[in-house]
Design a protein around this motif. Structure first.
Motif, PDB file in Angstrom:
ATOM      1  N   MET A 344       0.788  -1.191   0.008  1.00  0.00           N
ATOM      2  CA  MET A 344       0.096  -0.069  -0.169  1.00  0.00           C
ATOM      3  C   MET A 344       0.926   1.019  -0.102  1.00  0.00           C
ATOM      4  N   PHE A 345       2.010   1.445   0.868  1.00  0.00           N
ATOM      5  CA  PHE A 345       2.947   2.481   1.041  1.00  0.00           C
ATOM      6  C   PHE A 345       3.496   2.617  -0.572  1.00  0.00           C
ATOM      7  N   LYS A 346       3.903   1.587  -1.188  1.00  0.00           N
ATOM      8  CA  LYS A 346       4.469   1.738  -2.332  1.00  0.00           C
ATOM      9  C   LYS A 346       3.612   2.280  -3.488  1.00  0.00           C
ATOM     10  N   ARG A 347       2.297   1.781  -3.512  1.00  0.00           N
ATOM     11  CA  ARG A 347       1.449   2.354  -4.572  1.00  0.00           C
ATOM     12  C   ARG A 347       0.839   3.487  -4.060  1.00  0.00           C
ATOM     13  N   SER A 348       0.946   4.046  -2.863  1.00  0.00           N
ATOM     14  CA  SER A 348       0.301   5.499  -2.485  1.00  0.00           C
ATOM     15  C   SER A 348       1.356   6.243  -2.624  1.00  0.00           C
ATOM     16  N   TYR A 349       2.663   5.979  -2.694  1.00  0.00           N
ATOM     17  CA  TYR A 349       3.988   6.778  -3.221  1.00  0.00           C
ATOM     18  C   TYR A 349       4.050   7.159  -4.567  1.00  0.00           C
ATOM     19  N   GLU A 350       3.399   6.029  -5.527  1.00  0.00           N
ATOM     20  CA  GLU A 350       3.776   6.236  -6.729  1.00  0.00           C
ATOM     21  C   GLU A 350       2.527   7.105  -7.260  1.00  0.00           C
ATOM     22  N   LEU A 351       1.297   6.962  -6.698  1.00  0.00           N
ATOM     23  CA  LEU A 351      -0.002   7.759  -7.029  1.00  0.00           C
ATOM     24  C   LEU A 351       0.313   9.319  -6.661  1.00  0.00           C
ATOM     25  N   MET A 352       1.186   9.735  -5.358  1.00  0.00           N
ATOM     26  CA  MET A 352       1.396  10.823  -5.024  1.00  0.00           C
ATOM     27  C   MET A 352       2.403  11.497  -6.148  1.00  0.00           C
ATOM     28  N   GLU A 353       3.485  10.854  -6.558  1.00  0.00           N
ATOM     29  CA  GLU A 353       4.257  11.148  -7.423  1.00  0.00           C
ATOM     30  C   GLU A 353       3.553  11.442  -8.800  1.00  0.00           C
ATOM     31  N   LYS A 354       2.565  10.875  -9.012  1.00  0.00           N
ATOM     32  CA  LYS A 354       1.991  11.072 -10.394  1.00  0.00           C
ATOM     33  C   LYS A 354       0.766  12.065 -10.097  1.00  0.00           C
ATOM     34  N   THR A 355       0.106  12.144  -9.137  1.00  0.00           N
ATOM     35  CA  THR A 355      -1.117  12.988  -8.996  1.00  0.00           C
ATOM     36  C   THR A 355      -1.086  14.210  -8.397  1.00  0.00           C
ATOM     37  N   LEU A 356      -0.410  14.301  -7.308  1.00  0.00           N
ATOM     38  CA  LEU A 356      -0.439  15.245  -6.147  1.00  0.00           C
ATOM     39  C   LEU A 356      -0.067  16.553  -6.638  1.00  0.00           C
ATOM     40  N   LYS A 357      -1.002  17.865  -6.386  1.00  0.00           N
ATOM     41  CA  LYS A 357      -0.992  19.143  -6.909  1.00  0.00           C
ATOM     42  C   LYS A 357      -1.069  19.853  -5.555  1.00  0.00           C
ATOM     43  N   VAL A 358      -0.267  20.913  -5.215  1.00  0.00           N
ATOM     44  CA  VAL A 358      -0.120  21.656  -4.105  1.00  0.00           C
ATOM     45  C   VAL A 358      -0.230  23.137  -4.337  1.00  0.00           C
ATOM     46  N   TYR A 359      -1.232  23.690  -3.811  1.00  0.00           N
ATOM     47  CA  TYR A 359      -1.291  25.144  -4.010  1.00  0.00           C
ATOM     48  C   TYR A 359      -0.667  25.955  -2.673  1.00  0.00           C
ATOM     49  N   ILE A 360       0.357  26.666  -2.927  1.00  0.00           N
ATOM     50  CA  ILE A 360       0.980  27.735  -1.879  1.00  0.00           C
ATOM     51  C   ILE A 360       0.252  29.027  -1.829  1.00  0.00           C
ATOM     52  N   TYR A 361      -0.471  29.369  -0.749  1.00  0.00           N
ATOM     53  CA  TYR A 361      -0.544  30.924  -0.699  1.00  0.00           C
ATOM     54  C   TYR A 361       0.358  31.584  -0.893  1.00  0.00           C
ATOM     55  N   ARG A 362       0.285  32.716  -1.631  1.00  0.00           N
ATOM     56  CA  ARG A 362       1.374  33.759  -1.695  1.00  0.00           C
ATOM     57  C   ARG A 362       1.329  34.712  -0.714  1.00  0.00           C
ATOM     58  N   GLU A 363       0.226  34.867  -0.299  1.00  0.00           N
ATOM     59  CA  GLU A 363      -0.067  35.917   0.783  1.00  0.00           C
ATOM     60  C   GLU A 363       0.863  35.466   2.174  1.00  0.00           C
ATOM     61  N   GLY A 364       0.982  36.595   2.970  1.00  0.00           N
ATOM     62  CA  GLY A 364       1.776  36.412   4.079  1.00  0.00           C
ATOM     63  C   GLY A 364       2.971  37.367   4.100  1.00  0.00           C
ATOM     64  N   GLU A 365       3.404  37.894   5.196  1.00  0.00           N
ATOM     65  CA  GLU A 365       4.335  38.856   5.079  1.00  0.00           C
ATOM     66  C   GLU A 365       5.825  38.170   5.838  1.00  0.00           C
ATOM     67  N   LYS A 366       6.873  38.260   5.464  1.00  0.00           N
ATOM     68  CA  LYS A 366       8.083  37.619   6.145  1.00  0.00           C
ATOM     69  C   LYS A 366       8.391  38.758   7.337  1.00  0.00           C
ATOM     70  N   PRO A 367       9.035  37.997   8.320  1.00  0.00           N
ATOM     71  CA  PRO A 367       9.641  36.763   8.276  1.00  0.00           C
ATOM     72  C   PRO A 367       8.840  35.552   8.607  1.00  0.00           C
ATOM     73  N   ILE A 368       7.480  35.706   9.167  1.00  0.00           N
ATOM     74  CA  ILE A 368       6.549  34.637   9.813  1.00  0.00           C
ATOM     75  C   ILE A 368       6.178  33.697   8.597  1.00  0.00           C
ATOM     76  N   PHE A 369       6.083  34.450   7.270  1.00  0.00           N
ATOM     77  CA  PHE A 369       5.733  33.781   6.268  1.00  0.00           C
ATOM     78  C   PHE A 369       6.829  33.581   5.130  1.00  0.00           C
ATOM     79  N   HIS A 370       6.832  32.505   4.567  1.00  0.00           N
ATOM     80  CA  HIS A 370       7.956  32.585   3.279  1.00  0.00           C
ATOM     81  C   HIS A 370       9.391  32.539   3.856  1.00  0.00           C
TER      82      HIS A 370
END
Length: 683
Positions: A344-370
């Motif tokens: 299950m781990f191997k299949r899950s890892y492969e699907l993560m590599e193939k499928t997963l997309k992450v959105y990072i919010y651009r908002e937030g001021e340094k140094p707390i963010f980014h």
């Protein structure tokens, strides 16, 4: 003339009666659709009923044939005094709504008081074919914690739902009782699984006006219902066009509504809980954590969006493929005993590599963010942020294609930037995060869509659980301070490895250790006297036995060489908790190929949802510190060699690389977040 007047009066009377009849018909139709009980007569004579509860037991007249998952039951036993307070508060309202006199209320209390503190049980007489009028009562302890709710609208809270410390009786009309009930550990509570209502309906409102039932010795739960559990500091409100959870009047992440300060916008702040976890048990063992993980994964906890999106369907498809993964044999990169289920781990890892997309919010001021730290004991959150932001394959600029949303703040920088030294007050830190969530809730629709369940954070500071518990309870929280008794939710939250990075320019410096035959030290520990446990450890073992190298602070050496050489030369490395349950020694031990020995009750080890920690580590209860040496000596040499070999094989999962490689710590953190998200979304 008189005859004409008489005829005219008859005509006018008929017209008047016709108009009155039409008007009455319009009123009846209007009441049927607008008043809360689905019937004009019931609405006109509804004394003692609770607004928003339909006769069928399904809010807003929804059929039970259309179902979606609602919260999960967890009963946490509280103090007698709190329960008594809750009983008396509810008795006043019950007496008013039912017209009880004082003697009747006292009889009601004497009937019900005996069962309020009992553990969750199952009524053997529960029958799916009961007549609908024969209703089951679910008793919610006033000292428990809110589990889950669905999407809610905005509107004023009903008066009967605004009192804390209340015991509620929820009306359950059920048609099927065939859902399984999980057991957790010895003597722990079970959690029922079930479905009710449409995706946007929530659950039937609690009905404090229901008449008392007969005395029982355990709480009766219909197995077709998942019931949210109510914290003594939280208010359970009705679904009928209102919010359903408030912790204080000025809370307010947006679920909907015009402004971030809307007092009725706190449905997303419902804290998640470990199903089946009792507060009466001081220590949760590793085997009990295993049971809790399976139970929580079997129970969907997140808010189900009103309409399934393409990304939701992709996640559900991936989950199905993982659960039906082909059997893997002799994978050269994955040693099967290290994992709960390597296939299950191997299949899950492969699907993560193939499928997963992450959105990072651009908002937030340094140094707390980014702008995270890349050196020191909080470096895990920093390196993860740095590597994720640079990963073009995983990151998407189109949030509508994202499966997960990253909240890019540093818990360490939050503390160093905003905390006032010696103030002992972190409220401004919590408020800063709340303001950020309010801002993205208004600017984007994605937080409100799931209540934050598809958002995640990565935080290694000790304070992070407390800072995120109130407003980010639905999020997937990757935390170094992973204490199962302090709000860490198995199967939703991720235990983040705490890594001490001494040289960001050379992340693998001094990797490895001596061969087992050259490790002359039985056990080693050195560290500051943080918390209550380490002084106890030193009291029993400092300078008491030549095989047990247990110190406070060691003499300083360039590059920490003295400490490192002791780890490289020891069979077992003691990972004793400090102020909190986590310690960088876990990863250090693996880095230097020393078998880690956990002495930290209720600590959830990193990547717990994937790794079988008992195959390569040792767990010692805090109370067994006086017997530490005998416990270690009782491990046969053959078993030690097996443990040490497995530590070397699992090491790849705990190494940082400036450019991430397959199965390294960066990908393992991301995989655990991905994997837990799959089990939070319901079909």
């Amino acid at each position: 003339m008189g005859q004409q007047l008489y005829s005219l009066c008859q005509v006018e009377t008929k017209k008047l009666l016709w108009v009155m009849g039409m008007l009455f018909g319009v009123i009846i139709v209007f009441q049927y659709f607008e008043l809360p009980y689905g019937s004009a007569l019931f609405s006109l004579f509804s004394a003692g009923k609770v607004s928003g509860v339909r006769n069928s037991g399904f809010p807003n007249g929804n059929s039970p044939s259309k179902s979606n998952t609602i919260g999960n039951i967890t009963f946490l036993n509280g103090s007698n005094s709190t329960n008594a307070h809750a009983i008396h508060e509810r008795s006043d309202n019950i007496g008013k709504s039912e017209g009880m006199d004082r003697n009747q209320k006292n009889d009601f209390l004497s009937d019900r008081n005996g069962s309020l503190n009992n553990s969750l049980g199952l009524d053997g007489n529960n029958n799916a074919n009961k007549d609908p009028s024969s209703e089951n009562l679910v008793e919610l302890n006033g000292n428990s914690t809110v589990a889950n709710v669905n999407n809610w609208g905005n509107g004023p809270a009903p008066e009967e739902a605004k009192e804390p410390n209340q015991s509620f009786y929820q009306k359950n009309d059920t048609t099927d009782g065939n859902f399984p009930v999980g057991k957790v550990g010895k003597g722990t509570n079970a959690s029922t699984l079930g479905h009710i209502g449409d995706a946007d309906t929530g659950f039937a409102s609690p009905s404090p006006a229901l008449p008392p039932g007969p005395p029982v010795t355990s709480t009766v739960v219909d197995t077709n219902i998942r019931t949210p559990v109510v914290d003594s500091n939280t208010f359970l409100l009705e679904k009928n066009g209102t919010t359903t959870s408030e912790i204080n009047k000025n809370s307010g992440l947006l679920q909907g509504g015009p402004t971030p300060s809307d007092d009725n916008s706190s449905a997303n702040r419902v804290p998640m809980v470990n199903k089946g976890l009792e507060t009466t048990s001081a220590v949760i063992s590793i085997s009990e954590m295993n049971d809790l993980l399976l139970l929580n994964h079997a129970s969907s906890q997140s808010i189900t969006p009103p309409q399934s999106s393409a990304v939701d369907r992709e996640l559900l498809h991936a989950k199905s493929l993982i659960e039906n993964a082909p059997i893997i044999k002799n994978d050269p990169n994955l040693y099967a005993p290290l994992y709960r289920n390597v296939s299950m781990f191997k299949r899950s890892y492969e699907l993560m590599e193939k499928t997963l997309k992450v959105y990072i919010y651009r908002e937030g001021e340094k140094p707390i963010f980014h702008k995270p730290p890349l050196k020191g004991i909080y470096a895990s959150e920093g390196w993860f942020m740095k590597l994720l932001e640079a990963n073009k394959k995983i990151i998407t600029k189109n949030p509508r294609k994202a499966h997960l949303f990253y909240l890019p703040f540093s818990s360490r920088m939050l503390e160093t930037t905003l905390y006032v030294p010696d103030s002992h007050n972190r409220q401004n830190l919590i408020q800063h995060l709340k303001n950020y969530l309010d801002m993205i809730s208004v600017k984007y629709p994605f937080w409100n869509r799931t209540g934050g369940a598809d958002h995640f954070l990565v935080a290694c500071h000790d304070w992070a659980p407390a800072e995120t518990r109130e407003y980010m309870a639905k999020c997937i929280r990757a935390l170094c301070n992973a204490d199962v008794k302090e709000g860490f939710v198995l199967g939703k939250d991720v235990s983040l490895p705490e890594t001490l990075v001494l040289s960001p320019q050379n992340l693998l410096r001094n990797l490895g250790g001596k061969r087992p035959s050259q490790r002359s030290i039985l056990a080693f520990f050195a560290g500051n006297m943080h918390g209550y446990l380490r002084p106890i450890l030193l009291k029993h073992w400092e300078n008491k036995d030549p095989d047990m190298k247990i110190f406070s602070q060691m003499p300083k050496a360039k590059g920490n060489k003295n400490y490192i050489q002791h780890m490289k030369s020891s069979k077992y490395c003691i990972c004793a908790k400090g102020y909190e349950v986590n310690s960088p020694r876990v990863v250090e031990a693996i880095f230097y190929e020393c078998v880690p020995v956990f002495i930290s009750d209720n600590f959830v080890p990193p990547f717990f949802e994937v790794l079988n920690w008992e195959s390569f580590a040792v767990f010692v209860l805090e109370k067994d510190i006086p017997n530490l040496k005998s416990i270690l000596l009782s491990i046969p040499e053959k078993r030690y060699l097996e443990l040490q070999m497995r530590v070397k094989k699992v090491q790849q999962h705990f190494l940082w690389h400036a450019k991430p490689v397959k199965y390294d710590i960066f990908h393992m953190i991301l995989h655990s977040i991905w994997y837990n998200r799959l089990y939070q979304i319901s079909s």
